[in-house]
Design a protein around this motif. Structure first.
Motif, PDB file in Angstrom:
ATOM      1  N   LEU A  83      25.417  34.291   8.585  1.00 49.14           N
ATOM      2  CA  LEU A  83      25.061  35.501   7.834  1.00 49.14           C
ATOM      3  C   LEU A  83      26.333  36.004   7.164  1.00 49.14           C
ATOM      4  CD1 LEU A  83      23.031  37.271  10.687  1.00 49.14           C
ATOM      5  CD2 LEU A  83      22.113  35.848   8.829  1.00 49.14           C
ATOM      6  N   GLY A  84      26.311  36.088   5.822  1.00 50.67           N
ATOM      7  CA  GLY A  84      27.490  36.546   5.079  1.00 50.67           C
ATOM      8  C   GLY A  84      28.131  35.410   4.316  1.00 50.67           C
ATOM      9  N   ALA A  85      28.897  35.781   3.290  1.00 57.28           N
ATOM     10  CA  ALA A  85      29.572  34.769   2.458  1.00 57.28           C
ATOM     11  C   ALA A  85      30.922  35.294   1.987  1.00 57.28           C
ATOM     12  CB  ALA A  85      28.683  34.400   1.273  1.00 57.28           C
ATOM     13  N   GLY A  86      31.491  36.262   2.705  1.00 60.32           N
ATOM     14  CA  GLY A  86      32.809  36.800   2.367  1.00 60.32           C
ATOM     15  C   GLY A  86      33.908  35.943   2.986  1.00 60.32           C
ATOM     16  N   GLY A  87      35.096  36.522   3.114  1.00 58.88           N
ATOM     17  CA  GLY A  87      36.251  35.767   3.597  1.00 58.88           C
ATOM     18  C   GLY A  87      36.040  35.155   4.976  1.00 58.88           C
ATOM     19  N   ALA A  88      35.525  35.929   5.920  1.00 55.27           N
ATOM     20  CA  ALA A  88      35.338  35.417   7.286  1.00 55.27           C
ATOM     21  C   ALA A  88      34.288  34.304   7.283  1.00 55.27           C
ATOM     22  CB  ALA A  88      34.922  36.552   8.219  1.00 55.27           C
ATOM     23  N   ALA A  89      33.205  34.513   6.541  1.00 54.22           N
ATOM     24  CA  ALA A  89      32.133  33.510   6.487  1.00 54.22           C
ATOM     25  C   ALA A  89      32.646  32.204   5.884  1.00 54.22           C
ATOM     26  CB  ALA A  89      30.960  34.045   5.667  1.00 54.22           C
TER      27      ALA A  89
ATOM     28  N   ARG B  49      23.251  38.585   1.172  1.00 57.27           N
ATOM     29  CA  ARG B  49      22.556  39.637   0.423  1.00 57.27           C
ATOM     30  C   ARG B  49      22.724  39.422  -1.080  1.00 57.27           C
ATOM     31  NH1 ARG B  49      25.417  45.379   1.372  1.00 57.27           N
ATOM     32  NH2 ARG B  49      27.156  44.187   0.561  1.00 57.27           N
ATOM     33  N   SER B  50      23.938  39.051  -1.513  1.00 58.57           N
ATOM     34  CA  SER B  50      24.119  38.791  -2.941  1.00 58.57           C
ATOM     35  C   SER B  50      24.186  37.284  -3.145  1.00 58.57           C
ATOM     36  CB  SER B  50      25.367  39.475  -3.481  1.00 58.57           C
ATOM     37  OG  SER B  50      26.494  39.045  -2.781  1.00 58.57           O
ATOM     38  N   ALA B  51      23.437  36.833  -4.179  1.00 61.42           N
ATOM     39  CA  ALA B  51      23.223  35.393  -4.350  1.00 61.42           C
ATOM     40  C   ALA B  51      24.499  34.656  -4.742  1.00 61.42           C
ATOM     41  CB  ALA B  51      22.145  35.176  -5.398  1.00 61.42           C
ATOM     42  N   GLU B  52      25.306  35.255  -5.605  1.00 61.28           N
ATOM     43  CA  GLU B  52      26.402  34.488  -6.208  1.00 61.28           C
ATOM     44  C   GLU B  52      27.370  33.942  -5.157  1.00 61.28           C
ATOM     45  OE1 GLU B  52      28.298  36.578  -9.418  1.00 61.28           O
ATOM     46  OE2 GLU B  52      29.747  34.933  -9.658  1.00 61.28           O
ATOM     47  N   ARG B  53      27.843  34.845  -4.285  1.00 59.33           N
ATOM     48  CA  ARG B  53      28.812  34.400  -3.274  1.00 59.33           C
ATOM     49  C   ARG B  53      28.201  33.388  -2.301  1.00 59.33           C
ATOM     50  NH1 ARG B  53      33.170  38.417  -0.686  1.00 59.33           N
ATOM     51  NH2 ARG B  53      31.559  39.963  -0.266  1.00 59.33           N
ATOM     52  N   GLY B  54      26.927  33.632  -1.944  1.00 57.25           N
ATOM     53  CA  GLY B  54      26.250  32.738  -1.000  1.00 57.25           C
ATOM     54  C   GLY B  54      26.062  31.347  -1.585  1.00 57.25           C
ATOM     55  N   GLU B  55      25.632  31.291  -2.850  1.00 58.52           N
ATOM     56  CA  GLU B  55      25.418  29.991  -3.509  1.00 58.52           C
ATOM     57  C   GLU B  55      26.736  29.247  -3.638  1.00 58.52           C
ATOM     58  OE1 GLU B  55      23.365  31.156  -7.041  1.00 58.52           O
ATOM     59  OE2 GLU B  55      21.407  30.941  -6.058  1.00 58.52           O
ATOM     60  N   GLN B  56      27.792  29.983  -3.999  1.00 55.13           N
ATOM     61  CA  GLN B  56      29.118  29.348  -4.152  1.00 55.13           C
ATOM     62  C   GLN B  56      29.578  28.715  -2.850  1.00 55.13           C
ATOM     63  OE1 GLN B  56      31.919  32.264  -5.470  1.00 55.13           O
ATOM     64  NE2 GLN B  56      31.331  32.077  -7.621  1.00 55.13           N
TER      65      GLN B  56
ATOM     66  N   SER C  90      22.830  24.785   2.585  1.00 49.09           N
ATOM     67  CA  SER C  90      21.987  25.423   1.575  1.00 49.09           C
ATOM     68  C   SER C  90      22.169  26.934   1.644  1.00 49.09           C
ATOM     69  CB  SER C  90      20.518  25.065   1.803  1.00 49.09           C
ATOM     70  OG  SER C  90      20.141  25.493   3.087  1.00 49.09           O
ATOM     71  N   PHE C  91      21.700  27.587   0.620  1.00 49.81           N
ATOM     72  CA  PHE C  91      21.797  29.050   0.556  1.00 49.81           C
ATOM     73  C   PHE C  91      20.408  29.655   0.656  1.00 49.81           C
ATOM     74  CE2 PHE C  91      21.271  32.744  -2.290  1.00 49.81           C
ATOM     75  CZ  PHE C  91      21.934  33.670  -1.496  1.00 49.81           C
ATOM     76  N   GLN C  92      20.322  30.769   1.359  1.00 55.69           N
ATOM     77  CA  GLN C  92      19.075  31.534   1.377  1.00 55.69           C
ATOM     78  C   GLN C  92      19.382  33.012   1.135  1.00 55.69           C
ATOM     79  OE1 GLN C  92      16.356  30.387   4.410  1.00 55.69           O
ATOM     80  NE2 GLN C  92      15.042  32.138   4.008  1.00 55.69           N
ATOM     81  N   LEU C  93      18.673  33.578   0.186  1.00 59.56           N
ATOM     82  CA  LEU C  93      18.881  34.993  -0.130  1.00 59.56           C
ATOM     83  C   LEU C  93      18.387  35.848   1.040  1.00 59.56           C
ATOM     84  CD1 LEU C  93      19.861  36.818  -2.470  1.00 59.56           C
ATOM     85  CD2 LEU C  93      17.465  37.004  -3.166  1.00 59.56           C
ATOM     86  N   TRP C  94      19.173  36.863   1.373  1.00 63.95           N
ATOM     87  CA  TRP C  94      18.832  37.752   2.503  1.00 63.95           C
ATOM     88  C   TRP C  94      18.100  38.971   1.967  1.00 63.95           C
ATOM     89  CZ3 TRP C  94      23.168  39.362   6.451  1.00 63.95           C
ATOM     90  CH2 TRP C  94      22.569  39.880   7.609  1.00 63.95           C
TER      91      TRP C  94
END
Ligand code: NDP
Length: 271
Positions: free
Chosen positions: A118-124, A144-151, A165-169
């Motif tokens: 869960l999450g796509a920031g620095g720690a994730a 929650r936001s698609a761009e960072r998760g997809e990247q 894979s990415f899933q939108l939250w």
């Protein structure tokens, strides 16, 4: 350690205890550095012959151009939390994800496991990269936001040949059956023991290991709910201690006493 704001960061306390235990007459400084002064501060590491240091917010990305080389993990993650000064050449490393994996191993070997992050920031990013390097079978990035998760999912596939894979939250997330590890790598719960991670709690099976990066409070609401359902849990203190222990090892060549560092952290945070 360079950061801003950095007062109250526990790392100096752990490191100095570990220096004493290892018989090293070394010092660790916690220094408030503004973004404008970061290049000068890094030049100071070279000028004053520091063995290395930690980099924390907001400098983890901005420090990259001031270093001579990056480890593969730091380069993939795109952030540095640890500098090693090798005779004037500054190596940028990222030990956050390694610290997470080291802490996790006490409960679960990630090789061959199905993971939801869960999450796509620095720690994730740091955790996802190291989990992929440790041979996980599948990683789903939920953000929650698609761009960072997809990247992030794309990075795992293209650079590490991982199955990801990415899933939108949106709303409460249902953890898929058969998932071995769920990691909360968001900041939900930081300094807020009542903050709720939006999940369908009934999907937390007892076979699922649940980890949280949040270390204050250590027993987050998510971990509390997970243990009530019989899930093994891994708290954020383990990640924090182990990422610091890896830095200590890189600077000194000595494996520190990790349990002593954990005790020091608990003492510092009064947990
Ligand atoms: P970032 O700001 O880089 O990323 C934050 C992440 O949390 C993003 O994915 C963001 O989603 C998500 N997020 C934040 N609020 C919400 C919300 N209300 N609902 C859904 N998603 C949310 O922070 P970091 O990755 O650097 O840090 C995250 C946490 O990890 C912090 O609590 C930090 O203290 C902890 N940490 C712990 C360490 C340890 O050693 N234990 C080490 C490093 C960090 P979006 O992309 O949509 O904004």
């Amino acid at each position: 350690m360079f950061g801003q704001p950095v007062a109250g960061n526990p790392t100096q306390y752990l490191m100095e205890k570990a220096f004493v235990a290892a018989g090293l007459d070394w010092r660790y400084l916690t220094l408030e550095v503004t973004p404008e002064q970061l290049p000068a501060a890094v030049a100071g590491v070279r000028a004053m012959g520091f063995r290395g240091g930690n980099i924390t917010m907001p400098h983890k990305l901005a420090v990259l151009p001031h270093l001579d080389e990056l480890s593969r993990a730091a380069s993939l993650i795109g952030a540095v939390n640890c500098i090693v000064n090798n005779d004037g050449r500054l190596l940028g490393e990222n030990t956050d994800g390694k610290g997470f994996v080291q802490a996790l191993r006490a409960s679960l070997d990630p090789a061959g496991k199905k993971v939801v992050i869960l999450g796509a920031g620095g720690a994730a990013r740091a955790i996802a990269v190291e989990l992929a390097m440790a041979g996980t079978a599948e990683i789903t990035v939920v953000n929650r936001s698609a761009e960072r998760g997809e990247q992030l999912a794309q990075l795992l596939v293209s650079e590490l040949s991982a199955t990801a894979s990415f899933q939108l939250w949106e709303g409460d997330y249902s953890v898929p059956q058969g998932t071995d590890l769920l990691v909360n790598a968001t900041s939900i719960g930081l300094f807020n023991s009542s903050a709720r991670v939006p999940l369908v709690l009934d999907t937390l099976a007892a076979s699922l290991t649940v980890a949280d990066v949040v270390f204050n409070p250590a027993n987050t609401r998510l971990l509390h709910e997970a243990s009530k359902r019989g899930c093994p849990t891994v708290d954020g203190l383990g990640m924090l201690v182990n990422q610091a222990a890896i830095c200590f090892q890189l600077w000194t060549g000595i494996s520190p006493d990790v349990s002593l560092m954990r005790e020091a952290l608990e003492e510092f945070l009064s947990v």
